[in-house]
Design a protein around this motif. Structure first.
Motif, PDB file in Angstrom:
ATOM      1  N   THR A   1     -65.758 -27.799  -9.560  1.00 15.73           N
ATOM      2  CA  THR A   1     -64.751 -28.096  -8.557  1.00 15.73           C
ATOM      3  C   THR A   1     -64.069 -29.403  -8.941  1.00 15.73           C
ATOM      4  O   THR A   1     -64.740 -30.403  -9.195  1.00 15.73           O
ATOM      5  N   VAL A   2     -62.757 -29.364  -8.995  1.00 12.61           N
ATOM      6  CA  VAL A   2     -61.952 -30.531  -9.340  1.00 12.61           C
ATOM      7  C   VAL A   2     -61.166 -30.929  -8.102  1.00 12.61           C
ATOM      8  O   VAL A   2     -60.578 -30.077  -7.431  1.00 12.61           O
ATOM      9  N   THR A   3     -61.165 -32.226  -7.806  1.00  9.15           N
ATOM     10  CA  THR A   3     -60.380 -32.747  -6.688  1.00  9.15           C
ATOM     11  C   THR A   3     -59.472 -33.852  -7.202  1.00  9.15           C
ATOM     12  O   THR A   3     -59.959 -34.841  -7.757  1.00  9.15           O
ATOM     13  N   ILE A   4     -58.174 -33.667  -7.038  1.00  9.36           N
ATOM     14  CA  ILE A   4     -57.218 -34.713  -7.393  1.00  9.36           C
ATOM     15  C   ILE A   4     -57.200 -35.691  -6.232  1.00  9.36           C
ATOM     16  O   ILE A   4     -56.869 -35.325  -5.095  1.00  9.36           O
ATOM     17  N   THR A   5     -57.587 -36.935  -6.512  1.00 12.49           N
ATOM     18  CA  THR A   5     -57.687 -37.942  -5.460  1.00 12.49           C
ATOM     19  C   THR A   5     -56.437 -38.806  -5.359  1.00 12.49           C
ATOM     20  O   THR A   5     -56.186 -39.403  -4.309  1.00 12.49           O
ATOM     21  N   ASP A   6     -55.637 -38.886  -6.438  1.00 14.62           N
ATOM     22  CA  ASP A   6     -54.421 -39.692  -6.413  1.00 14.62           C
ATOM     23  C   ASP A   6     -53.551 -39.302  -7.597  1.00 14.62           C
ATOM     24  O   ASP A   6     -54.056 -39.041  -8.687  1.00 14.62           O
ATOM     25  N   MET A   7     -52.243 -39.275  -7.354  1.00 17.28           N
ATOM     26  CA  MET A   7     -51.292 -39.020  -8.440  1.00 17.28           C
ATOM     27  C   MET A   7     -50.102 -39.943  -8.225  1.00 17.28           C
ATOM     28  O   MET A   7     -49.487 -39.940  -7.159  1.00 17.28           O
ATOM     29  N   ASP A   8     -49.812 -40.743  -9.236  1.00 18.45           N
ATOM     30  CA  ASP A   8     -48.736 -41.727  -9.153  1.00 18.45           C
ATOM     31  C   ASP A   8     -47.798 -41.582 -10.340  1.00 18.45           C
ATOM     32  O   ASP A   8     -48.226 -41.272 -11.442  1.00 18.45           O
ATOM     33  N   LEU A   9     -46.521 -41.876 -10.075  1.00 18.42           N
ATOM     34  CA  LEU A   9     -45.521 -41.984 -11.129  1.00 18.42           C
ATOM     35  C   LEU A   9     -44.909 -43.366 -10.986  1.00 18.42           C
ATOM     36  O   LEU A   9     -44.287 -43.661  -9.959  1.00 18.42           O
TER      37      LEU A   9
ATOM     38  N   SER B   1     -44.822 -45.148  -7.508  1.00 20.87           N
ATOM     39  CA  SER B   1     -44.723 -44.222  -6.381  1.00 20.87           C
ATOM     40  C   SER B   1     -45.942 -43.317  -6.279  1.00 20.87           C
ATOM     41  O   SER B   1     -46.328 -42.672  -7.251  1.00 20.87           O
ATOM     42  N   ASP B   2     -46.510 -43.252  -5.067  1.00 19.18           N
ATOM     43  CA  ASP B   2     -47.585 -42.308  -4.771  1.00 19.18           C
ATOM     44  C   ASP B   2     -46.935 -40.951  -4.547  1.00 19.18           C
ATOM     45  O   ASP B   2     -46.034 -40.808  -3.723  1.00 19.18           O
ATOM     46  N   LEU B   3     -47.377 -39.946  -5.280  1.00 18.16           N
ATOM     47  CA  LEU B   3     -46.754 -38.634  -5.219  1.00 18.16           C
ATOM     48  C   LEU B   3     -47.368 -37.707  -4.178  1.00 18.16           C
ATOM     49  O   LEU B   3     -46.994 -36.547  -4.079  1.00 18.16           O
TER      50      LEU B   3
ATOM     51  N   ALA C   1     -45.226 -44.404 -16.161  1.00 15.31           N
ATOM     52  CA  ALA C   1     -46.614 -43.956 -16.296  1.00 15.31           C
ATOM     53  C   ALA C   1     -46.952 -42.937 -15.219  1.00 15.31           C
ATOM     54  O   ALA C   1     -46.803 -43.190 -14.028  1.00 15.31           O
ATOM     55  N   LEU C   2     -47.373 -41.771 -15.665  1.00 13.35           N
ATOM     56  CA  LEU C   2     -47.841 -40.712 -14.778  1.00 13.35           C
ATOM     57  C   LEU C   2     -49.367 -40.751 -14.834  1.00 13.35           C
ATOM     58  O   LEU C   2     -49.953 -40.584 -15.910  1.00 13.35           O
ATOM     59  N   ILE C   3     -49.994 -40.997 -13.701  1.00 16.85           N
ATOM     60  CA  ILE C   3     -51.454 -41.144 -13.670  1.00 16.85           C
ATOM     61  C   ILE C   3     -52.034 -40.211 -12.611  1.00 16.85           C
ATOM     62  O   ILE C   3     -51.593 -40.228 -11.456  1.00 16.85           O
ATOM     63  N   VAL C   4     -53.000 -39.403 -13.022  1.00 16.09           N
ATOM     64  CA  VAL C   4     -53.719 -38.518 -12.109  1.00 16.09           C
ATOM     65  C   VAL C   4     -55.177 -38.969 -12.092  1.00 16.09           C
ATOM     66  O   VAL C   4     -55.835 -38.991 -13.136  1.00 16.09           O
ATOM     67  N   GLN C   5     -55.653 -39.338 -10.924  1.00 24.97           N
ATOM     68  CA  GLN C   5     -57.073 -39.656 -10.760  1.00 24.97           C
ATOM     69  C   GLN C   5     -57.719 -38.474 -10.059  1.00 24.97           C
ATOM     70  O   GLN C   5     -57.174 -37.948  -9.086  1.00 24.97           O
ATOM     71  N   TYR C   6     -58.863 -38.061 -10.573  1.00 23.11           N
ATOM     72  CA  TYR C   6     -59.523 -36.885 -10.026  1.00 23.11           C
ATOM     73  C   TYR C   6     -61.026 -36.990 -10.216  1.00 23.11           C
ATOM     74  O   TYR C   6     -61.520 -37.865 -10.929  1.00 23.11           O
ATOM     75  N   THR C   7     -61.753 -36.107  -9.550  1.00 22.10           N
ATOM     76  CA  THR C   7     -63.196 -36.014  -9.734  1.00 22.10           C
ATOM     77  C   THR C   7     -63.534 -34.592 -10.163  1.00 22.10           C
ATOM     78  O   THR C   7     -62.862 -33.639  -9.780  1.00 22.10           O
ATOM     79  N   VAL C   8     -64.568 -34.481 -10.979  1.00 17.45           N
ATOM     80  CA  VAL C   8     -65.122 -33.188 -11.359  1.00 17.45           C
ATOM     81  C   VAL C   8     -66.543 -33.191 -10.823  1.00 17.45           C
ATOM     82  O   VAL C   8     -67.382 -33.948 -11.301  1.00 17.45           O
TER      83      VAL C   8
ATOM     84  N   ASP D   1     -62.601 -39.293 -13.052  1.00 19.10           N
ATOM     85  CA  ASP D   1     -61.931 -39.251 -14.343  1.00 19.10           C
ATOM     86  C   ASP D   1     -60.448 -39.531 -14.108  1.00 19.10           C
ATOM     87  O   ASP D   1     -59.982 -39.519 -12.964  1.00 19.10           O
ATOM     88  N   THR D   2     -59.716 -39.772 -15.181  1.00 13.17           N
ATOM     89  CA  THR D   2     -58.289 -40.072 -15.087  1.00 13.17           C
ATOM     90  C   THR D   2     -57.557 -39.405 -16.239  1.00 13.17           C
ATOM     91  O   THR D   2     -58.059 -39.360 -17.354  1.00 13.17           O
ATOM     92  N   ALA D   3     -56.375 -38.883 -15.941  1.00 14.93           N
ATOM     93  CA  ALA D   3     -55.474 -38.364 -16.970  1.00 14.93           C
ATOM     94  C   ALA D   3     -54.175 -39.136 -16.842  1.00 14.93           C
ATOM     95  O   ALA D   3     -53.747 -39.469 -15.745  1.00 14.93           O
TER      96      ALA D   3
END
Length: 182
Positions: free
Chosen positions: A78-86, A89-91, A135-142, A147-149
């Protein structure tokens, strides 16, 4: 014991105790470590994306970014995206769309089956406060492990324009995205 005392035949208690200390088997505890804890990131961003038209969408008014998602373990995760920013800006919320099947996998949280690669995915955001690049940043948990992409996103054309079709999403993929976010 002194030299004058008579030595008894056999092994002394001290010798037995020393031998026992060295002969006690070492028991290794087998604590399961999730395979994904040591693996590289599950989400990979290309940095390619298109801006969704602001007021014509009810649910998502942000961006659609191309990504791939991979689970190399023998168990679903199960993956949960906890934050995505560009940039700054919080997306907001993120919809995960499998473009091969034109299916919404979930909003922020989704499941990836064991040993599966989804190489044709769109991450569709709820917000786009500005037409920002950077910078496009996705913070997520597995399964709870963070983890971060990240990628650089520059020149995000409108999804309904030819530039988006030529460089990011095909006409079929754009139709899929629009049908899910409309």
């Amino acid at each position: 014991m002194s030299d004058l005392e008579e030595q008894k035949p056999g092994v002394s208690r001290r010798t037995v105790t020393k031998a026992m200390a060295w002969s006690v088997p070492v028991v290794a505890l087998a604590v399961p470590t999730p395979a994904y804890a040591a693996s590289p990131g599950v989400i990979e961003l290309s940095g390619l994306g298109c801006k969704l038209p602001g007021n014509s969408q009810d649910t998502f008014k942000g961006y659609a970014f191309r990504a791939s998602i991979q689970n190399t373990t023998n168990a679903q995760v199960t993956v949960t995206i906890t934050d995505m920013d560009l940039g700054t800006s919080d997306l907001g919320d993120v919809g995960i769309i499998d473009l091969n099947t034109c299916t919404l996998l979930g909003t922020n949280t989704f499941v990836i089956p064991a040993n599966t690669t989804l190489s044709n995915v769109a991450l569709v955001t709820e917000n786009a406060a500005t037409s920002e690049n950077g910078a496009l940043i996705v913070q997520y948990t597995v399964e709870g492990v963070p983890d971060t992409a990240s990628a650089t996103a520059d020149g995000l054309p409108p999804i309904q324009g030819n530039t988006c079709e030529e460089n990011v999403f095909s006409a079929t993929e754009r139709t899929c995205i629009n049908s899910i976010v409309a």
